[in-house]
Write a protein that holds these residues in place. Structure first.
Motif, PDB file in Angstrom:
ATOM      1  N   ALA A  99       0.658  -1.226  -0.052  1.00  0.00           N
ATOM      2  CA  ALA A  99       0.062  -0.127   0.160  1.00  0.00           C
ATOM      3  C   ALA A  99       0.858   1.230   0.000  1.00  0.00           C
ATOM      4  CB  ALA A  99      -0.810  -0.051   1.359  1.00  0.00           C
ATOM      5  N   PRO A 100       0.314   2.258  -0.868  1.00  0.00           N
ATOM      6  CA  PRO A 100       1.154   3.506  -0.646  1.00  0.00           C
ATOM      7  C   PRO A 100       0.887   4.088   0.833  1.00  0.00           C
ATOM      8  CG  PRO A 100      -0.495   3.491  -2.456  1.00  0.00           C
ATOM      9  CD  PRO A 100      -0.668   2.217  -1.721  1.00  0.00           C
ATOM     10  N   GLY A 101       2.111   4.695   1.272  1.00  0.00           N
ATOM     11  CA  GLY A 101       2.383   5.163   2.558  1.00  0.00           C
ATOM     12  C   GLY A 101       2.891   4.098   3.238  1.00  0.00           C
ATOM     13  N   THR A 102       3.346   3.077   2.926  1.00  0.00           N
ATOM     14  CA  THR A 102       4.252   2.074   3.561  1.00  0.00           C
ATOM     15  C   THR A 102       5.579   2.047   3.200  1.00  0.00           C
ATOM     16  OG1 THR A 102       3.702   0.038   2.154  1.00  0.00           O
ATOM     17  CG2 THR A 102       2.170   0.397   4.073  1.00  0.00           C
ATOM     18  N   ILE A 103       6.519   1.468   3.754  1.00  0.00           N
ATOM     19  CA  ILE A 103       7.995   1.499   3.450  1.00  0.00           C
ATOM     20  C   ILE A 103       8.176   0.992   2.095  1.00  0.00           C
ATOM     21  CG2 ILE A 103      10.362   0.692   4.171  1.00  0.00           C
ATOM     22  CD1 ILE A 103       9.668   1.147   7.159  1.00  0.00           C
ATOM     23  N   ARG A 104       7.704  -0.334   1.999  1.00  0.00           N
ATOM     24  CA  ARG A 104       7.800  -1.122   0.702  1.00  0.00           C
ATOM     25  C   ARG A 104       6.877  -0.376  -0.346  1.00  0.00           C
ATOM     26  NH1 ARG A 104       7.288  -6.221   4.222  1.00  0.00           N
ATOM     27  NH2 ARG A 104       9.745  -6.749   4.768  1.00  0.00           N
ATOM     28  N   GLY A 105       5.747   0.129  -0.010  1.00  0.00           N
ATOM     29  CA  GLY A 105       4.891   0.782  -0.860  1.00  0.00           C
ATOM     30  C   GLY A 105       5.566   2.026  -1.609  1.00  0.00           C
ATOM     31  N   ASP A 106       6.122   2.947  -0.751  1.00  0.00           N
ATOM     32  CA  ASP A 106       6.665   4.206  -1.475  1.00  0.00           C
ATOM     33  C   ASP A 106       8.075   3.757  -1.868  1.00  0.00           C
ATOM     34  OD1 ASP A 106       4.199   5.371  -0.494  1.00  0.00           O
ATOM     35  OD2 ASP A 106       5.453   6.147   1.461  1.00  0.00           O
ATOM     36  N   LEU A 107       8.873   2.897  -1.249  1.00  0.00           N
ATOM     37  CA  LEU A 107      10.025   2.874  -1.688  1.00  0.00           C
ATOM     38  C   LEU A 107      10.592   1.575  -2.384  1.00  0.00           C
ATOM     39  CD1 LEU A 107      11.488   4.195   1.754  1.00  0.00           C
ATOM     40  CD2 LEU A 107      10.926   5.676  -0.128  1.00  0.00           C
ATOM     41  N   GLY A 108       9.532   0.613  -2.279  1.00  0.00           N
ATOM     42  CA  GLY A 108      10.067  -0.700  -2.920  1.00  0.00           C
ATOM     43  C   GLY A 108       9.655  -0.863  -4.330  1.00  0.00           C
ATOM     44  N   ARG A 109      10.242  -1.946  -4.998  1.00  0.00           N
ATOM     45  CA  ARG A 109       9.665  -2.306  -6.393  1.00  0.00           C
ATOM     46  C   ARG A 109      10.345  -3.765  -6.594  1.00  0.00           C
ATOM     47  NH1 ARG A 109      13.140  -0.368 -11.218  1.00  0.00           N
ATOM     48  NH2 ARG A 109      12.318  -2.362 -12.048  1.00  0.00           N
ATOM     49  N   ASP A 110       9.562  -4.539  -7.531  1.00  0.00           N
ATOM     50  CA  ASP A 110      10.142  -5.761  -7.914  1.00  0.00           C
ATOM     51  C   ASP A 110      11.457  -5.465  -9.089  1.00  0.00           C
ATOM     52  OD1 ASP A 110      10.572  -8.256  -8.955  1.00  0.00           O
ATOM     53  OD2 ASP A 110       8.553  -8.762  -8.850  1.00  0.00           O
ATOM     54  N   TRP A 111      12.530  -6.172  -8.660  1.00  0.00           N
ATOM     55  CA  TRP A 111      13.565  -5.931  -9.652  1.00  0.00           C
ATOM     56  C   TRP A 111      13.880  -7.013 -10.420  1.00  0.00           C
ATOM     57  CZ3 TRP A 111      15.634  -1.215  -9.504  1.00  0.00           C
ATOM     58  CH2 TRP A 111      15.468  -0.248  -8.274  1.00  0.00           C
ATOM     59  N   GLY A 112      12.913  -8.115 -10.584  1.00  0.00           N
ATOM     60  CA  GLY A 112      12.996  -9.161 -11.382  1.00  0.00           C
ATOM     61  C   GLY A 112      14.193 -10.107 -11.072  1.00  0.00           C
ATOM     62  N   LEU A 113      14.375 -10.020  -9.708  1.00  0.00           N
ATOM     63  CA  LEU A 113      15.653 -10.899  -9.297  1.00  0.00           C
ATOM     64  C   LEU A 113      15.186 -12.122  -8.759  1.00  0.00           C
ATOM     65  CD1 LEU A 113      17.654  -8.135  -7.842  1.00  0.00           C
ATOM     66  CD2 LEU A 113      17.919  -9.131  -9.919  1.00  0.00           C
ATOM     67  N   LYS A 114      16.111 -13.255  -8.396  1.00  0.00           N
ATOM     68  CA  LYS A 114      15.701 -14.525  -7.755  1.00  0.00           C
ATOM     69  C   LYS A 114      14.941 -14.400  -6.601  1.00  0.00           C
ATOM     70  CE  LYS A 114      19.836 -16.921  -9.577  1.00  0.00           C
ATOM     71  NZ  LYS A 114      20.919 -17.423  -9.238  1.00  0.00           N
ATOM     72  N   VAL A 115      15.145 -13.377  -5.707  1.00  0.00           N
ATOM     73  CA  VAL A 115      14.617 -13.381  -4.496  1.00  0.00           C
ATOM     74  C   VAL A 115      14.080 -11.725  -4.414  1.00  0.00           C
ATOM     75  CG1 VAL A 115      16.652 -12.568  -3.008  1.00  0.00           C
ATOM     76  CG2 VAL A 115      14.770 -13.699  -1.984  1.00  0.00           C
ATOM     77  N   GLN A 116      13.045 -11.691  -3.689  1.00  0.00           N
ATOM     78  CA  GLN A 116      12.478 -10.418  -3.665  1.00  0.00           C
ATOM     79  C   GLN A 116      13.304  -9.469  -2.729  1.00  0.00           C
ATOM     80  OE1 GLN A 116      10.646  -7.752  -4.874  1.00  0.00           O
ATOM     81  NE2 GLN A 116       8.900  -9.323  -5.026  1.00  0.00           N
ATOM     82  N   GLN A 117      13.634  -8.363  -2.936  1.00  0.00           N
ATOM     83  CA  GLN A 117      14.354  -7.420  -2.410  1.00  0.00           C
ATOM     84  C   GLN A 117      13.568  -6.308  -1.895  1.00  0.00           C
ATOM     85  OE1 GLN A 117      18.073  -6.136  -4.361  1.00  0.00           O
ATOM     86  NE2 GLN A 117      18.636  -8.133  -4.718  1.00  0.00           N
ATOM     87  N   ASN A 118      13.057  -6.466  -0.531  1.00  0.00           N
ATOM     88  CA  ASN A 118      12.003  -5.670  -0.172  1.00  0.00           C
ATOM     89  C   ASN A 118      12.386  -4.635   1.178  1.00  0.00           C
ATOM     90  OD1 ASN A 118      12.131  -7.612   2.030  1.00  0.00           O
ATOM     91  ND2 ASN A 118      10.082  -8.616   1.443  1.00  0.00           N
ATOM     92  N   LEU A 119      13.824  -4.447   1.038  1.00  0.00           N
ATOM     93  CA  LEU A 119      14.031  -3.130   1.963  1.00  0.00           C
ATOM     94  C   LEU A 119      14.372  -3.434   3.597  1.00  0.00           C
ATOM     95  CD1 LEU A 119      12.134  -0.365   0.236  1.00  0.00           C
ATOM     96  CD2 LEU A 119      14.440  -1.012   0.031  1.00  0.00           C
ATOM     97  N   VAL A 120      13.265  -4.312   3.945  1.00  0.00           N
ATOM     98  CA  VAL A 120      13.076  -4.307   5.445  1.00  0.00           C
ATOM     99  C   VAL A 120      12.740  -5.555   5.901  1.00  0.00           C
ATOM    100  CG1 VAL A 120      13.022  -1.861   6.038  1.00  0.00           C
ATOM    101  CG2 VAL A 120      10.938  -3.380   5.676  1.00  0.00           C
ATOM    102  N   HIS A 121      13.093  -6.017   7.211  1.00  0.00           N
ATOM    103  CA  HIS A 121      12.501  -7.142   7.833  1.00  0.00           C
ATOM    104  C   HIS A 121      11.871  -6.682   9.133  1.00  0.00           C
ATOM    105  CE1 HIS A 121      12.101 -11.076  10.105  1.00  0.00           C
ATOM    106  NE2 HIS A 121      12.783 -10.381  11.146  1.00  0.00           N
ATOM    107  N   GLY A 122      10.965  -7.291   9.389  1.00  0.00           N
ATOM    108  CA  GLY A 122      10.404  -7.026  11.184  1.00  0.00           C
ATOM    109  C   GLY A 122       9.826  -8.214  11.646  1.00  0.00           C
TER     110      GLY A 122
END
Length: 138
Positions: A99-122
């Motif tokens: 969703a827009p407004g979230t870290i991944r929604g505002d700053l992340g994207r799919d780079w088409g790589l083997k594993v999702q690079q999604n900025l953060v872990h919690g």
């Protein structure tokens, strides 16, 4: 209610893209306290402990390789319902639909790589948080 603690990791893609300050700012603006913080190069030993439940899965080795690809910022954040709150702030693990407004929604994207690079872990639960904080902070 009592305060909780959670482990948050800014993954190598977030560090590489110079998003650590933005992510820390969002955590603090949400009202959570940063009680421990360090930047480090994760070791395979740390990652094997952290991702133990995923060993043997097809995405495991690409995930470990990604997490070894650069520095990680490890954070212990504290606050009321911080585990649930940070996971909401982070957004869906799939950046394309986060969703827009979230870290991944505002700053992340799919780079088409083997594993999702999604900025953060919690951490996903109080038990996971305690285990993960012990792994990363001893």
């Amino acid at each position: 209610m009592s305060k909780e603690r959670t482990l948050i990791l800014v993954k190598p893609d977030g560090v590489r893209r110079h998003l650590t300050g933005e992510i820390l700012s969002r955590i603090e603006r949400k009202g959570y306290d940063i009680v421990e913080l360090k930047q480090l190069d994760a070791t395979r030993e740390i990652l094997e402990q952290h991702y133990a439940e995923h060993q043997g899965k097809p995405f495991y080795e690409p995930l470990v390789e990604f997490m070894l690809s650069g520095p990680v910022v490890a954070i212990v954040a504290e606050g009321e319902r911080v585990i649930e709150g940070f996971r909401s702030l982070a957004g869906s693990t799939e950046p394309t639909v986060a969703a827009p407004g979230t870290i991944r929604g505002d700053l992340g994207r799919d780079w088409g790589l083997k594993v999702q690079q999604n900025l953060v872990h919690g951490s996903d639960s109080p038990e996971s948080a305690a285990r993960e904080i012990g792994i990363w902070f001893g």
